[in-house]
Design an enzyme around this catalytic site. Structure first.
Site, PDB file in Angstrom:
ATOM      1  N   ARG A  95       0.651  -1.337  -0.250  1.00 50.24           N
ATOM      2  CA  ARG A  95       0.327  -0.050   0.024  1.00 50.24           C
ATOM      3  C   ARG A  95       0.976   0.928   0.096  1.00 50.24           C
ATOM      4  O   ARG A  95       1.738   1.287  -0.639  1.00 50.24           O
ATOM      5  CB  ARG A  95      -0.887  -0.409   1.441  1.00 50.24           C
TER       6      ARG A  95
ATOM      7  N   SER B  80      -7.898  -3.786   7.646  1.00 44.31           N
ATOM      8  CA  SER B  80      -8.785  -4.547   8.341  1.00 44.31           C
ATOM      9  C   SER B  80      -8.888  -3.627  10.117  1.00 44.31           C
ATOM     10  O   SER B  80      -9.503  -3.372  10.563  1.00 44.31           O
ATOM     11  CB  SER B  80      -8.267  -5.699   8.775  1.00 44.31           C
TER      12      SER B  80
END
Ligand code: ADP
Length: 162
Positions: free
Chosen positions: A91, A129
């Site tokens: 990311r 998450s």
């Protein structure tokens, strides 16, 4: 040539960022194995079986994907599936140091296992998450970041946790 890519992780729970990586990988490899870690350094909200179940639901539309649980070292698990590569998501810059460290350590442990990094759509670059869990806990809307069934399970789990 590599036909199988193993995508190990905690998936607590699986987000659309994870699914984005799996979709991209599924076009490059014959088979993607999403390997859900049974024991992790992180303390998980969901059991390994729950994490597997949610990963199955969220990837149902992708044909060449299977979901499995594993214990122990991810790199050993990949090594044992002859000729597979390890797939990881990259990311923002914040992932880079950690992922590089893991990939190099894994190479020391099993020289023949290659790590392949894929990057998601920019809208998922800052998605994790933990972020999804935090937003849901605070009553926010996470519709664009996780599968509706995953969101339902999160809501139920967090309600029981209180
Ligand atoms: P782990 O505990 O192994 O980091 P995670 O479930 O957090 O397990 O992540 C598994 C892999 O998926 C990691 O390579 C991570 O960088 C990647 N990942 C997590 N979220 C995203 C996202 N939003 N976009 C792309 N890759 C992601």
């Amino acid at each position: 040539m590599h036909d199988i890519a193993i995508y190990p992780g905690t998936f607590d729970p699986i987000t659309n960022g994870h699914v984005d990586i799996i979709e991209r990988g599924s076009k490059m490899f014959g088979k993607i194995v999403v390997a859900v870690a049974e024991q992790t350094a992180k303390s998980c909200l969901f059991t390994a079986d729950e994490r597997v179940e949610m990963a199955k639901i969220a990837t149902k539309h992708i044909k060449n994907v299977i979901i499995e649980k594993f214990t122990g070292l991810a790199v050993e698990y990949v090594k044992n599936q002859n000729g597979a590569v390890m797939l990881r998501g990259l990311r923002a810059v914040s992932d880079f140091e950690y992922e590089l460290q893991m990939a190099l350590a894994n190479r020391e442990l099993c020289e023949n296992v290659e790590t392949v990094f894929l990057t998601p759509k920019s809208k998922y670059l800052y998605l994790s998450s933990s972020l999804v869990k935090q937003i849901i806990s605070a009553g926010g809307d996470v519709q664009q970041w996780a599968h509706e069934k995953v969101i339902e399970k999160l809501k139920t789990k967090l309600a029981f946790d209180k």
